[in-house]
Design a protein around this motif. Structure first.
Motif, PDB file in Angstrom:
ATOM      1  N   ILE A   1      97.128   3.358  76.183  1.00 23.73           N
ATOM      2  CA  ILE A   1      96.884   4.028  74.903  1.00 23.73           C
ATOM      3  C   ILE A   1      95.454   3.749  74.427  1.00 23.73           C
ATOM      4  CG2 ILE A   1      97.510   4.064  72.463  1.00 23.73           C
ATOM      5  CD1 ILE A   1     100.409   3.574  73.330  1.00 23.73           C
ATOM      6  N   ALA A   2      95.035   2.467  74.568  1.00 26.19           N
ATOM      7  CA  ALA A   2      93.667   2.104  74.177  1.00 26.19           C
ATOM      8  C   ALA A   2      92.647   2.883  75.017  1.00 26.19           C
ATOM      9  CB  ALA A   2      93.458   0.606  74.330  1.00 26.19           C
ATOM     10  N   ALA A   3      92.926   3.029  76.315  1.00 27.68           N
ATOM     11  CA  ALA A   3      92.031   3.792  77.186  1.00 27.68           C
ATOM     12  C   ALA A   3      91.964   5.248  76.741  1.00 27.68           C
ATOM     13  CB  ALA A   3      92.497   3.696  78.634  1.00 27.68           C
ATOM     14  N   GLY A   4      93.101   5.795  76.311  1.00 31.32           N
ATOM     15  CA  GLY A   4      93.113   7.167  75.828  1.00 31.32           C
ATOM     16  C   GLY A   4      92.283   7.342  74.571  1.00 31.32           C
ATOM     17  N   ILE A   5      92.335   6.354  73.688  1.00 31.96           N
ATOM     18  CA  ILE A   5      91.535   6.409  72.461  1.00 31.96           C
ATOM     19  C   ILE A   5      90.043   6.367  72.796  1.00 31.96           C
ATOM     20  CG2 ILE A   5      90.946   5.156  70.346  1.00 31.96           C
ATOM     21  CD1 ILE A   5      93.886   4.267  70.215  1.00 31.96           C
ATOM     22  N   VAL A   6      89.679   5.501  73.735  1.00 32.16           N
ATOM     23  CA  VAL A   6      88.271   5.419  74.155  1.00 32.16           C
ATOM     24  C   VAL A   6      87.824   6.750  74.749  1.00 32.16           C
ATOM     25  CG1 VAL A   6      86.675   4.327  75.773  1.00 32.16           C
ATOM     26  CG2 VAL A   6      88.320   2.927  74.519  1.00 32.16           C
ATOM     27  N   TRP A   7      88.670   7.332  75.587  1.00 34.14           N
ATOM     28  CA  TRP A   7      88.329   8.620  76.217  1.00 34.14           C
ATOM     29  C   TRP A   7      88.116   9.698  75.167  1.00 34.14           C
ATOM     30  CZ3 TRP A   7      90.628  13.456  76.328  1.00 34.14           C
ATOM     31  CH2 TRP A   7      90.098  14.356  77.257  1.00 34.14           C
ATOM     32  N   LEU A   8      89.004   9.755  74.183  1.00 34.86           N
ATOM     33  CA  LEU A   8      88.862  10.750  73.117  1.00 34.86           C
ATOM     34  C   LEU A   8      87.583  10.528  72.319  1.00 34.86           C
ATOM     35  CD1 LEU A   8      92.523  11.029  71.764  1.00 34.86           C
ATOM     36  CD2 LEU A   8      91.248  12.772  73.021  1.00 34.86           C
ATOM     37  N   ALA A   9      87.258   9.259  72.058  1.00 33.92           N
ATOM     38  CA  ALA A   9      86.072   8.941  71.262  1.00 33.92           C
ATOM     39  C   ALA A   9      84.785   9.316  71.982  1.00 33.92           C
ATOM     40  CB  ALA A   9      86.061   7.457  70.910  1.00 33.92           C
ATOM     41  N   LEU A  10      84.789   9.227  73.305  1.00 33.10           N
ATOM     42  CA  LEU A  10      83.570   9.473  74.081  1.00 33.10           C
ATOM     43  C   LEU A  10      83.523  10.853  74.712  1.00 33.10           C
ATOM     44  CD1 LEU A  10      83.170   6.034  75.911  1.00 33.10           C
ATOM     45  CD2 LEU A  10      82.085   6.813  73.805  1.00 33.10           C
ATOM     46  N   PHE A  11      84.585  11.634  74.568  1.00 38.24           N
ATOM     47  CA  PHE A  11      84.644  12.931  75.253  1.00 38.24           C
ATOM     48  C   PHE A  11      83.524  13.871  74.805  1.00 38.24           C
ATOM     49  CE2 PHE A  11      86.108  17.376  75.238  1.00 38.24           C
ATOM     50  CZ  PHE A  11      86.253  17.563  76.605  1.00 38.24           C
ATOM     51  N   LEU A  12      83.394  14.088  73.492  1.00 41.11           N
ATOM     52  CA  LEU A  12      82.385  15.026  72.999  1.00 41.11           C
ATOM     53  C   LEU A  12      80.954  14.543  73.248  1.00 41.11           C
ATOM     54  CD1 LEU A  12      84.046  16.313  69.715  1.00 41.11           C
ATOM     55  CD2 LEU A  12      83.763  17.523  71.884  1.00 41.11           C
ATOM     56  N   PRO A  13      80.626  13.257  73.005  1.00 39.17           N
ATOM     57  CA  PRO A  13      79.281  12.802  73.369  1.00 39.17           C
ATOM     58  C   PRO A  13      78.994  12.982  74.857  1.00 39.17           C
ATOM     59  CG  PRO A  13      80.321  11.218  71.915  1.00 39.17           C
ATOM     60  CD  PRO A  13      81.385  12.206  72.285  1.00 39.17           C
ATOM     61  N   ASN A  14      80.012  12.794  75.703  1.00 40.60           N
ATOM     62  CA  ASN A  14      79.830  12.969  77.135  1.00 40.60           C
ATOM     63  C   ASN A  14      79.498  14.413  77.480  1.00 40.60           C
ATOM     64  OD1 ASN A  14      79.941  12.128  79.917  1.00 40.60           O
ATOM     65  ND2 ASN A  14      81.946  13.098  80.041  1.00 40.60           N
ATOM     66  N   VAL A  15      80.196  15.361  76.859  1.00 39.17           N
ATOM     67  CA  VAL A  15      79.922  16.774  77.095  1.00 39.17           C
ATOM     68  C   VAL A  15      78.533  17.147  76.595  1.00 39.17           C
ATOM     69  CG1 VAL A  15      80.599  19.126  76.482  1.00 39.17           C
ATOM     70  CG2 VAL A  15      82.354  17.449  77.068  1.00 39.17           C
ATOM     71  N   CYS A  16      78.174  16.656  75.407  1.00 39.43           N
ATOM     72  CA  CYS A  16      76.895  17.039  74.809  1.00 39.43           C
ATOM     73  C   CYS A  16      75.699  16.454  75.553  1.00 39.43           C
ATOM     74  CB  CYS A  16      76.866  16.628  73.339  1.00 39.43           C
ATOM     75  SG  CYS A  16      77.946  17.624  72.294  1.00 39.43           S
ATOM     76  N   VAL A  17      75.814  15.237  76.044  1.00 39.50           N
ATOM     77  CA  VAL A  17      74.689  14.682  76.805  1.00 39.50           C
ATOM     78  C   VAL A  17      74.544  15.412  78.131  1.00 39.50           C
ATOM     79  CG1 VAL A  17      75.917  12.831  78.040  1.00 39.50           C
ATOM     80  CG2 VAL A  17      73.516  12.530  77.423  1.00 39.50           C
ATOM     81  N   MET A  18      75.645  15.926  78.678  1.00 38.27           N
ATOM     82  CA  MET A  18      75.554  16.732  79.895  1.00 38.27           C
ATOM     83  C   MET A  18      74.880  18.076  79.598  1.00 38.27           C
ATOM     84  SD  MET A  18      78.511  18.010  82.566  1.00 38.27           S
ATOM     85  CE  MET A  18      78.805  16.329  83.185  1.00 38.27           C
ATOM     86  N   ILE A  19      75.200  18.655  78.439  1.00 37.51           N
ATOM     87  CA  ILE A  19      74.531  19.895  78.035  1.00 37.51           C
ATOM     88  C   ILE A  19      73.024  19.673  77.928  1.00 37.51           C
ATOM     89  CG2 ILE A  19      74.227  21.509  76.114  1.00 37.51           C
ATOM     90  CD1 ILE A  19      77.212  21.246  75.568  1.00 37.51           C
ATOM     91  N   ARG A  20      72.628  18.564  77.298  1.00 39.97           N
ATOM     92  CA  ARG A  20      71.202  18.268  77.157  1.00 39.97           C
ATOM     93  C   ARG A  20      70.551  18.000  78.513  1.00 39.97           C
ATOM     94  NH1 ARG A  20      73.320  15.176  72.891  1.00 39.97           N
ATOM     95  NH2 ARG A  20      72.856  13.216  73.944  1.00 39.97           N
ATOM     96  N   ARG A  21      71.301  17.416  79.449  1.00 43.48           N
ATOM     97  CA  ARG A  21      70.783  17.191  80.800  1.00 43.48           C
ATOM     98  C   ARG A  21      70.540  18.517  81.510  1.00 43.48           C
ATOM     99  NH1 ARG A  21      68.762  15.541  85.319  1.00 43.48           N
ATOM    100  NH2 ARG A  21      67.050  16.008  83.921  1.00 43.48           N
ATOM    101  N   PHE A  22      71.456  19.480  81.317  1.00 37.36           N
ATOM    102  CA  PHE A  22      71.267  20.807  81.887  1.00 37.36           C
ATOM    103  C   PHE A  22      70.052  21.485  81.255  1.00 37.36           C
ATOM    104  CE2 PHE A  22      75.640  22.035  83.801  1.00 37.36           C
ATOM    105  CZ  PHE A  22      75.737  20.786  84.381  1.00 37.36           C
ATOM    106  N   HIS A  23      69.903  21.338  79.934  1.00 36.76           N
ATOM    107  CA  HIS A  23      68.728  21.890  79.262  1.00 36.76           C
ATOM    108  C   HIS A  23      67.439  21.315  79.843  1.00 36.76           C
ATOM    109  CE1 HIS A  23      70.975  22.977  75.267  1.00 36.76           C
ATOM    110  NE2 HIS A  23      71.337  23.746  76.277  1.00 36.76           N
ATOM    111  N   ASP A  24      67.468  20.047  80.196  1.00 37.85           N
ATOM    112  CA  ASP A  24      66.268  19.364  80.675  1.00 37.85           C
ATOM    113  C   ASP A  24      65.761  19.948  81.978  1.00 37.85           C
ATOM    114  OD1 ASP A  24      64.293  17.312  80.432  1.00 37.85           O
ATOM    115  OD2 ASP A  24      65.340  16.189  81.990  1.00 37.85           O
ATOM    116  N   VAL A  25      66.644  20.537  82.776  1.00 40.80           N
ATOM    117  CA  VAL A  25      66.217  21.154  84.036  1.00 40.80           C
ATOM    118  C   VAL A  25      66.074  22.663  83.882  1.00 40.80           C
ATOM    119  CG1 VAL A  25      67.274  19.319  85.386  1.00 40.80           C
ATOM    120  CG2 VAL A  25      68.581  21.397  84.943  1.00 40.80           C
ATOM    121  N   GLY A  26      66.167  23.148  82.627  1.00 44.39           N
ATOM    122  CA  GLY A  26      65.921  24.551  82.364  1.00 44.39           C
ATOM    123  C   GLY A  26      67.135  25.447  82.475  1.00 44.39           C
ATOM    124  N   LEU A  27      68.332  24.870  82.464  1.00 42.56           N
ATOM    125  CA  LEU A  27      69.554  25.656  82.606  1.00 42.56           C
ATOM    126  C   LEU A  27      70.289  25.768  81.278  1.00 42.56           C
ATOM    127  CD1 LEU A  27      70.866  24.144  85.964  1.00 42.56           C
ATOM    128  CD2 LEU A  27      69.630  26.295  85.645  1.00 42.56           C
TER     129      LEU A  27
END
Length: 223
Positions: free
Chosen positions: A148-174
């Motif tokens: 359950i604790a692992a699930g809470i951590v996953w939920l807390a970090l899910f959106l930052p994880n997606v957004c930093v990946m979006i910014r990484r894609f932006h960094d290579v021009g995608l």
């Protein structure tokens, strides 16, 4: 509030400022306290009011070519604060996919992401495994709590994880929409992994300046 001029059209006398609060504000030449020539890249002080910058004071002059400065110039400014600083930057932005993220920013966040996820996940797996083998309901229940604790951590970090990946894609021009490739079984994860390994574009692109400069990235999330 401090900010930086993102763009300014001398013909219309209108422009755009990126404030230190991460928001963008409309700029009008008539709102300058002291008349001055305006360029992209200038530092300014202003009062934010309903999406507009008022009582604008120019703090730093900049050449007209500052919007297209060399990569070395773009990288100057406030330095990153190391691995933990990269992680905290992504947590501070949280649901903000604007701008760009260099490889080090993305991969340091990813490292901490997995560390924080595995801290409760590994003992949870151990307790559930041991509890099942020994028919010990107490250990199994304890393992469930760790899961359950692992699930809470996953939920807390899910959106930052997606957004930093979006910014990484932006960094290579995608476009940031390419993160959706990750939902394709097998090959999708491989494609996104390869993209995150690509080097930064060493010039300002449509998503903002080269990461590492002092300016706030301002492109749209999925632009």
């Amino acid at each position: 509030m401090r900010g930086e001029i993102l763009q300014f059209d001398e013909a219309s006398g209108e422009g755009l400022i990126s404030g230190d609060d991460g928001q963008r504000y409309r700029l009008s030449f008539r709102d300058l306290i002291r008349p001055a020539r305006l360029f992209a890249g200038q530092s300014v002080d202003f009062l934010p009011r309903d999406g507009f910058a008022t009582d604008v004071v120019v703090l730093q002059a900049a050449p007209a070519s500052s919007a297209y400065a060399s990569p070395r110039t773009e990288r100057q400014g406030k330095p990153e604060h190391g691995p933990w600083g990269y992680f905290m930057k992504s947590m501070r932005l949280y649901v903000d996919g604007n701008g760009r993220a260099r490889r080090s920013e993305y991969w340091w966040f990813t490292l901490f992401y997995w560390v924080f996820l595995l801290i409760p996940l590994v003992p949870g797996m151990i307790f559930i495994g041991v509890g099942g083998d020994t028919y010990n309901d107490g250990l199994t229940a304890l393992g469930g709590l760790f899961f359950i604790a692992a699930g809470i951590v996953w939920l807390a970090l899910f959106l930052p994880n997606v957004c930093v990946m979006i910014r990484r894609f932006h960094d290579v021009g995608l476009t940031g929409w390419l993160v959706l490739l990750g939902v394709i079984p097998y090959i999708g994860g491989l494609i996104t992994f390869i993209i995150t390994l690509l080097p930064s574009q060493n010039y300002r692109n449509v998503h903002g300046p080269v990461p590492g400069g002092h300016s706030r990235e301002t492109a749209e999330v999925f632009g």
